[in-house]
Structure formats: C-alpha cells, structure tokens
Design a protein around this motif. Structure first.
Motif, mmCIF file in Angstrom:
data_model
loop_
_atom_site.group_PDB
_atom_site.id
_atom_site.type_symbol
_atom_site.label_atom_id
_atom_site.label_comp_id
_atom_site.label_asym_id
_atom_site.label_seq_id
_atom_site.Cartn_x
_atom_site.Cartn_y
_atom_site.Cartn_z
ATOM 1 N N ARG A 25 -3.663 4.808 -22.231
ATOM 2 C CA ARG A 25 -4.553 3.947 -21.454
ATOM 3 C C ARG A 25 -5.979 4.420 -21.607
ATOM 4 N NH1 ARG A 25 -1.215 2.980 -15.875
ATOM 5 N NH2 ARG A 25 0.667 2.227 -16.843
ATOM 6 N N LEU A 26 -6.857 3.478 -21.845
ATOM 7 C CA LEU A 26 -8.264 3.815 -21.978
ATOM 8 C C LEU A 26 -8.903 3.921 -20.602
ATOM 9 C CD1 LEU A 26 -9.213 1.426 -24.890
ATOM 10 C CD2 LEU A 26 -8.613 3.839 -25.024
ATOM 11 N N PRO A 27 -9.902 4.801 -20.455
ATOM 12 C CA PRO A 27 -10.557 4.934 -19.151
ATOM 13 C C PRO A 27 -11.123 3.603 -18.684
ATOM 14 C CG PRO A 27 -11.211 6.703 -20.634
ATOM 15 C CD PRO A 27 -10.440 5.707 -21.456
ATOM 16 N N GLY A 28 -10.845 3.265 -17.421
ATOM 17 C CA GLY A 28 -11.403 2.047 -16.858
ATOM 18 C C GLY A 28 -10.555 0.818 -17.056
ATOM 19 N N LEU A 29 -9.431 0.933 -17.799
ATOM 20 C CA LEU A 29 -8.596 -0.238 -18.039
ATOM 21 C C LEU A 29 -7.313 -0.116 -17.237
ATOM 22 C CD1 LEU A 29 -8.960 -0.868 -21.865
ATOM 23 C CD2 LEU A 29 -10.067 -2.059 -19.999
ATOM 24 N N GLN A 30 -7.317 -0.665 -16.021
ATOM 25 C CA GLN A 30 -6.136 -0.765 -15.183
ATOM 26 C C GLN A 30 -5.482 0.594 -14.952
ATOM 27 O OE1 GLN A 30 -3.797 -3.650 -17.262
ATOM 28 N NE2 GLN A 30 -4.885 -5.359 -16.359
ATOM 29 N N LEU A 31 -6.274 1.623 -14.777
ATOM 30 C CA LEU A 31 -5.713 2.919 -14.446
ATOM 31 C C LEU A 31 -5.247 2.907 -13.001
ATOM 32 C CD1 LEU A 31 -8.158 5.448 -16.110
ATOM 33 C CD2 LEU A 31 -5.754 5.165 -16.630
ATOM 34 N N ARG A 32 -4.060 3.448 -12.770
ATOM 35 C CA ARG A 32 -3.580 3.526 -11.409
ATOM 36 C C ARG A 32 -4.329 4.615 -10.653
ATOM 37 N NH1 ARG A 32 1.087 2.510 -14.393
ATOM 38 N NH2 ARG A 32 2.125 0.592 -13.774
ATOM 39 N N GLN A 33 -4.448 4.407 -9.345
ATOM 40 C CA GLN A 33 -5.090 5.415 -8.527
ATOM 41 C C GLN A 33 -4.181 6.628 -8.433
ATOM 42 O OE1 GLN A 33 -8.166 5.152 -7.306
ATOM 43 N NE2 GLN A 33 -8.311 3.223 -8.394
ATOM 44 N N PRO A 34 -4.741 7.822 -8.343
ATOM 45 C CA PRO A 34 -3.904 9.012 -8.171
ATOM 46 C C PRO A 34 -3.041 8.867 -6.928
ATOM 47 C CG PRO A 34 -6.197 9.618 -8.621
ATOM 48 C CD PRO A 34 -6.179 8.141 -8.417
ATOM 49 N N TRP A 35 -1.840 9.416 -7.011
ATOM 50 C CA TRP A 35 -0.906 9.288 -5.909
ATOM 51 C C TRP A 35 -1.422 10.040 -4.700
ATOM 52 C CZ3 TRP A 35 1.677 12.708 -2.865
ATOM 53 C CH2 TRP A 35 2.669 12.175 -2.044
ATOM 54 N N ALA A 36 -1.270 9.414 -3.548
ATOM 55 C CA ALA A 36 -1.627 10.083 -2.301
ATOM 56 C C ALA A 36 -0.669 9.598 -1.236
ATOM 57 C CB ALA A 36 -3.064 9.757 -1.888
ATOM 58 N N PRO A 37 -0.155 10.488 -0.398
ATOM 59 C CA PRO A 37 0.785 10.067 0.637
ATOM 60 C C PRO A 37 0.105 9.169 1.656
ATOM 61 C CG PRO A 37 0.109 12.348 0.980
ATOM 62 C CD PRO A 37 -0.456 11.917 -0.345
ATOM 63 N N SER A 38 0.867 8.207 2.170
ATOM 64 C CA SER A 38 0.296 7.323 3.181
ATOM 65 C C SER A 38 0.397 8.001 4.537
ATOM 66 C CB SER A 38 1.048 5.991 3.207
ATOM 67 O OG SER A 38 2.410 6.204 3.434
ATOM 68 N N PRO A 39 -0.742 8.289 5.173
ATOM 69 C CA PRO A 39 -0.702 8.978 6.453
ATOM 70 C C PRO A 39 -0.291 8.028 7.561
ATOM 71 C CG PRO A 39 -2.951 8.394 5.910
ATOM 72 C CD PRO A 39 -2.103 7.938 4.754
ATOM 73 N N GLY A 40 -0.106 8.583 8.741
ATOM 74 C CA GLY A 40 0.102 7.739 9.900
ATOM 75 C C GLY A 40 1.553 7.618 10.303
ATOM 76 N N PRO A 41 1.890 6.556 11.006
ATOM 77 C CA PRO A 41 3.221 6.411 11.581
ATOM 78 C C PRO A 41 4.258 6.104 10.528
ATOM 79 C CG PRO A 41 1.920 4.446 11.971
ATOM 80 C CD PRO A 41 1.004 5.456 11.357
ATOM 81 N N ALA A 42 5.544 6.084 10.980
ATOM 82 C CA ALA A 42 6.647 5.833 10.056
ATOM 83 C C ALA A 42 6.581 4.419 9.498
ATOM 84 C CB ALA A 42 7.978 6.067 10.768
ATOM 85 N N VAL A 43 6.063 3.466 10.290
ATOM 86 C CA VAL A 43 5.920 2.094 9.803
ATOM 87 C C VAL A 43 4.670 2.019 8.935
ATOM 88 C CG1 VAL A 43 5.627 -0.315 10.454
ATOM 89 C CG2 VAL A 43 7.039 1.202 11.863
ATOM 90 N N PRO A 44 4.810 1.661 7.649
ATOM 91 C CA PRO A 44 3.648 1.669 6.759
ATOM 92 C C PRO A 44 2.596 0.667 7.215
ATOM 93 C CG PRO A 44 5.717 1.518 5.519
ATOM 94 C CD PRO A 44 6.043 1.284 6.953
ATOM 95 N N SER A 45 1.343 1.068 7.068
ATOM 96 C CA SER A 45 0.231 0.181 7.422
ATOM 97 C C SER A 45 -0.306 -0.551 6.206
ATOM 98 C CB SER A 45 -0.896 0.998 8.068
ATOM 99 O OG SER A 45 -1.330 2.020 7.175
ATOM 100 N N CYS A 46 0.202 -0.221 5.022
ATOM 101 C CA CYS A 46 -0.259 -0.863 3.788
ATOM 102 C C CYS A 46 0.709 -1.968 3.389
ATOM 103 C CB CYS A 46 -0.368 0.177 2.673
ATOM 104 S SG CYS A 46 1.067 1.262 2.565
ATOM 105 N N PRO A 47 0.269 -2.926 2.566
ATOM 106 C CA PRO A 47 1.182 -3.981 2.127
ATOM 107 C C PRO A 47 2.250 -3.425 1.190
ATOM 108 C CG PRO A 47 -0.925 -4.154 0.979
ATOM 109 C CD PRO A 47 -1.103 -3.110 2.031
ATOM 110 N N PRO A 48 3.511 -3.823 1.329
ATOM 111 C CA PRO A 48 4.576 -3.286 0.479
ATOM 112 C C PRO A 48 4.424 -3.728 -0.974
ATOM 113 C CG PRO A 48 5.402 -5.082 1.831
ATOM 114 C CD PRO A 48 4.007 -4.794 2.312
ATOM 115 N N ARG A 49 4.724 -2.810 -1.874
ATOM 116 C CA ARG A 49 4.715 -3.141 -3.304
ATOM 117 C C ARG A 49 5.993 -3.897 -3.635
ATOM 118 N NH1 ARG A 49 1.357 0.497 -6.282
ATOM 119 N NH2 ARG A 49 1.910 -0.750 -8.119
ATOM 120 N N GLN A 50 5.860 -5.032 -4.317
ATOM 121 C CA GLN A 50 7.024 -5.853 -4.634
ATOM 122 C C GLN A 50 7.068 -6.273 -6.096
ATOM 123 O OE1 GLN A 50 7.104 -9.052 -1.718
ATOM 124 N NE2 GLN A 50 8.025 -7.709 -0.178
#
Length: 512
Positions: A42-67
């Motif tokens: 993958r070339l820099p700047g072309l659809q690179l995924r963000q580095p993994w980071a744990p989702s903080p907060g409660p057990a119920v995710p606050s982010c939209p689920p990946r589908q």
C-alpha cells in the motif's frame, strides 16, 4: 487560430504518432491490471487503515459496528466456530453474504471473483453490495478486494482533432475498506488434526501408518504437487495464498529434520488464558533454547529451523500485516474473540457461540498440552511438526506476538474480565439450549439440521436442542447449533430463493 483542416489533423497525428500513443496507453493499462497483485504494497495516503486502538468506555460500543468483513477461513484452526458467529450475525441483521456455488470457492485453486454466486461485474452497479465473505478459499487479494480496468476511447472532437479519453472501471467483490481477519493455529496441533481429518485426501498422509511415522521421515511419503498434499505441509501458508520459496517447489526441498532424540525445546504453548502465553519466545524461531543430551548442555543447529531466505519470509509477513486488520490465535480463542468484538465495535454477545467442527478427543489433547502433560514422544512429535511446517511456524510466532501486543494495549485485567464474562455467557447458553449442555457424539443427533458432516477418521461432534423452548428461544438456539454446511444452505436459500413456477392454467373447451 481557426479550426484545423482534416489534412493538417492527419499531418499532426500520423500513423507513427498514433501507434506510439496507443502503445503508451496499453502499457499503462497493463500495468494497472498487475497493480494490486498478491504482493502489492500500500502506498502512503492510499486507503491506509488507522492504527489499531482499543475502544474505551463501557461494554456497549459507542462506535458504529463494522459490517463489511472478509474472513479467511483457514483449515483445522477453529475457523468453523468463527464462521458460525459470522453466519449468525449476518443472518440476524439481513446482511448479504458472498457465497460459493457449493461450499468452497474453488479450493485449492486461488480465489476468483467469478466463483461468487450472484456476482455480476457487468451489472452496471445494480446488484446489492456484499457484506461478508467468509467461506473456504485460497486467498487472492486482487480478486477479493478490487479489480481495476483502464478503458480508452479514441474519437474526433467537434474540431475534428483526434482525442483520447481514458477512465477507470473498478470491479470488486468486497469494498476496499472491508475489515480483513483470519485465524492461525500452532502447526503441531494443526498437524495432528489434519492427519486425522485428511488422511484419505492427502496421498502423503494416506501412505503413512501414523503421524509420528510421517514426521520421522516425511521425504518417504511427501511429494510436492501430489494430489491433496498441500494438506500435509505448511497448510496455513498455502491458505493465505503466499508463494513458496523456490527451494521448496522441488522434490528435494526438505528442511533438515533434527536427529537428536531430545529435540530442541520450542516452548509448547498452553491453551487457555493468562500471561502464560508470554513463555513463547519469538526469537526461538531462529535461536532454539538449549537442550540436554547425554548429560551435556547443547544448542540445536539453526539449520533445524531453516526458513529459507529470511528476507522472503519477513517480507511475506509484512505484506500480511498490511492486508489483515487482525489475526486470531486458536490457542487463545476466547481472548481473540474479545479483541475481535472490540475491533469491530460489536457487543460481547455477538461473539458468544459454540465450538463447531471439533473432533472427539481434541479437547483432551488441548488440556494435556496446557497442563504440561505431553510425553517425551509427544514433545518430539511437536518439535518435528513445527520444523516440517516451518513456514506455518513463522506465521504462528508472528501473529502470536502481534496478538499479545494488542492484549497489552487492550489491558490484561480488562481482557481477563471480558473473557470470564464471555465464558459465563457461553456456559449459560449451553445449559439453556443444548441437550446435555454440551457437544454430542453424532449418533445421538437425530435431527439432520444439526448433524455435522462426518469426514476423516475422527467423529465430528455436534449439538441437539433441548425440548420445551419457546419459539423465540428455539430460533436463537438453532442459530447457535446449526453446523456450517446447513447454515450455508440456509443463507443460500434466503439470498437466492428458488423460483416458483405457476401452474399452467388451461381453459375448459366448450362442448357443442
């Protein structure tokens, strides 16, 4: 300056100039067809995924689920249990699966987009998008994620100047922002399972009286390219679609097997939880721990773990890191599921399920390893299996290390709490849904909807449901207990309902 005359236009664009222009665009088009191949970086700047980071907060995710998910289902690695989770998750939410015509995508050939049922690249964008690709394949990124075509049109404009219009046409099974993940297993444990399951399929296994006999002298049984023999060596590497080093493509391409009756200690991984996983030293891949033979301390030769050109292996692993967002580890299955739920922004209930396609006796074998109950013969077999499957061992060490890096980021205490909750929910579901509260010998499963496909020398366990369940409970428990082949058929019928032909109506003839 007025419009150019046709004569001057032809003078500007003579046959030689036109040929050069066409040659340039054909070269660009050919290059773009190759771009995105199995070793595309993958070339820099072309659809690179963000580095993994744990989702903080409660057990119920606050982010939209990946589908949008791509799961590479590797063989004999606990992948059927992951597949069951994906089947259930997608079925409950009405997601669209990229399904094979039967049960695999042309395996052992490299995946081709044309093998996806209902995939019509020339459909003009009218077909609904796929959400999940998860059935057995030999991975082929350029056919999974994107196919790019260059289209060139040559025409005369209103001023009768020769114009060349170029545009790109992108065809894909899965969007480029899909979440890619897979699962690996210790090649020693995988070899035991594969030998039992594929003994009738692999010519190398079929000729060997036992796995111990095969690993003691594999060159007596294994022939590269023989029918079914991809099951007999480096099966994970093969499933990931990686090319093999040149020295392993010939009949003489064998690693040097250890002749020492006390093989090098390779830190047999325990199954289960906890910090015991840190007993694995990734450097042991290249520097085995000292052993004792005849009362003298010695270090086994590095040739015993020869990986071929190390740069080739490391480059392959780096490429996998650039493609896959997460790789689960079968020996730490529950920990992996917690990390998967976190990465996908799913709830913990979404990854609670039952084990599928497990052979009778496999749990006892795992417990023996975790409790240090291996005999001297078992330890020797383990060492030889890892040496013979040297590329798989490199994969396993690499992804075991990356898994524990993620666990450290997630938090050890937080992980242990989530794993305990996951196991408690699984146990509660088993008691509520299952006859006997556990997996059963297939002879006790009378309902064909839940009887798993039997293959190989060992019995494949399955589930039977308790009686007295409510309609809603029955539906949910069926999703948990349905084996992979029957669930695939269910999804197939749901996505491609059979066409019902109306009976032909004939009008009665009036009698005179």
């Amino acid at each position: 300056m007025g419009p150019l005359s046709p004569t001057r236009t032809m003078r500007l664009w003579g046959p030689r100039s036109l040929g050069v222009a066409l040659g340039i665009f054909m070269t660009i088009g050919f290059a773009l067809q190759l771009w995105g191949g199995p070793f595309q970086r993958r070339l820099p700047g072309l659809q690179l995924r963000q580095p993994w980071a744990p989702s903080p907060g409660p057990a119920v995710p606050s982010c939209p689920p990946r589908q949008r998910l791509v799961f590479l289902k590797t063989h004999k690695s606990g992948s059927s249990s992951v597949l069951s989770l994906l089947h259930r998750y997608g079925d409950q939410r009405g997601l669209r699966f990229a399904l094979p015509a039967r049960y695999q995508f042309g395996y052992p050939r490299l995946f081709q987009a044309s093998w996806v049922k209902g995939y019509h690249p020339q459909g003009g964008g009218t077909q609904p998008p796929f959400h999940i690709l998860c059935h057995h394949m030999r991975f082929n990124l350029k056919e999974v994620r994107m196919r790019t075509f260059i289209v060139t049109i040559i025409h005369l404009n209103t001023y009768r100047l020769l114009c060349i219009s170029t545009f790109f046409k992108v065809l894909q099974v899965m969007p480029s922002d899909s979440f890619f993940f897979s699962i690996v297993r210790d090649p020693a444990a995988l070899a035991r399972s594969a030998f039992s399951y594929y003994k009738s399929t692999s010519s190398a296994f079929r000729k060997a009286p036992s796995l111990a006999a095969f690993l003691a002298n594999p060159r007596a049984f294994y022939r590269p390219g023989a029918r079914g023999d991809h099951y007999a060596r480096n099966l994970l590497w093969f499933d990931f679609g990686l090319p093999f080093p040149p020295e392993m493509r010939t009949k003489r391409g064998y690693p040097h097997l250890p002749s020492d009756p006390n093989p090098p200690e390779l830190h047999v991984l325990p199954s289960g939880t906890g910090s015991r996983a840190h007993t694995l030293d990734p450097n042991a891949l290249f520097h085995p721990a000292p052993t004792t033979a005849d009362g003298h301390s010695q270090t086994s030769s590095p040739a015993a773990l020869d990986l071929g050109p190390s740069s080739f292996v490391q480059w392959s692993l780096a490429w996998l890191d650039s493609v896959f967002d997460l790789v689960l580890v079968a020996e730490y299955f529950d920990e992996s599921l917690v990390l998967l739920a976190d990465a996908l922004c799913w709830g913990l209930d979404d990854v609670v399920g039952f084990m599928h396609n497990a052979q009778a006796g496999s749990e006892q074998g795992r417990n023996a390893v975790s409790n240090g109950g291996l005999t001297t013969e078992d330890r020797q077999l383990t060492a030889r299996a890892r040496v013979w499957n040297n590329l798989d061992w490199a994969l396993y060490v690499h992804f075991n290390r990356s898994l524990w890096t993620r666990i450290k980021q997630y938090g050890q205490g937080r992980l242990e709490s989530a794993v305990a909750e996951l196991r408690a929910r699984r146990e509660a579901l088993a008691k509520h849904c299952l006859l006997g509260g556990e997996a059963l010998d297939p002879k006790y499963i009378t309902d064909r909807r839940f009887r798993p496909f039997q293959f190989g020398s060992g019995k494949v366990l399955g589930y039977a449901l308790r009686s007295g369940l409510s309609l809603q409970e029955q539906e949910e428990c069926e999703r948990l207990a349905t084996p992979e082949l029957q669930y695939k058929d269910k999804l197939d019928a749901k996505q491609f309902p059979p066409k019902v032909s109306l009976p032909f109506k004939t009008s009665k003839l009036l009698t005179p």
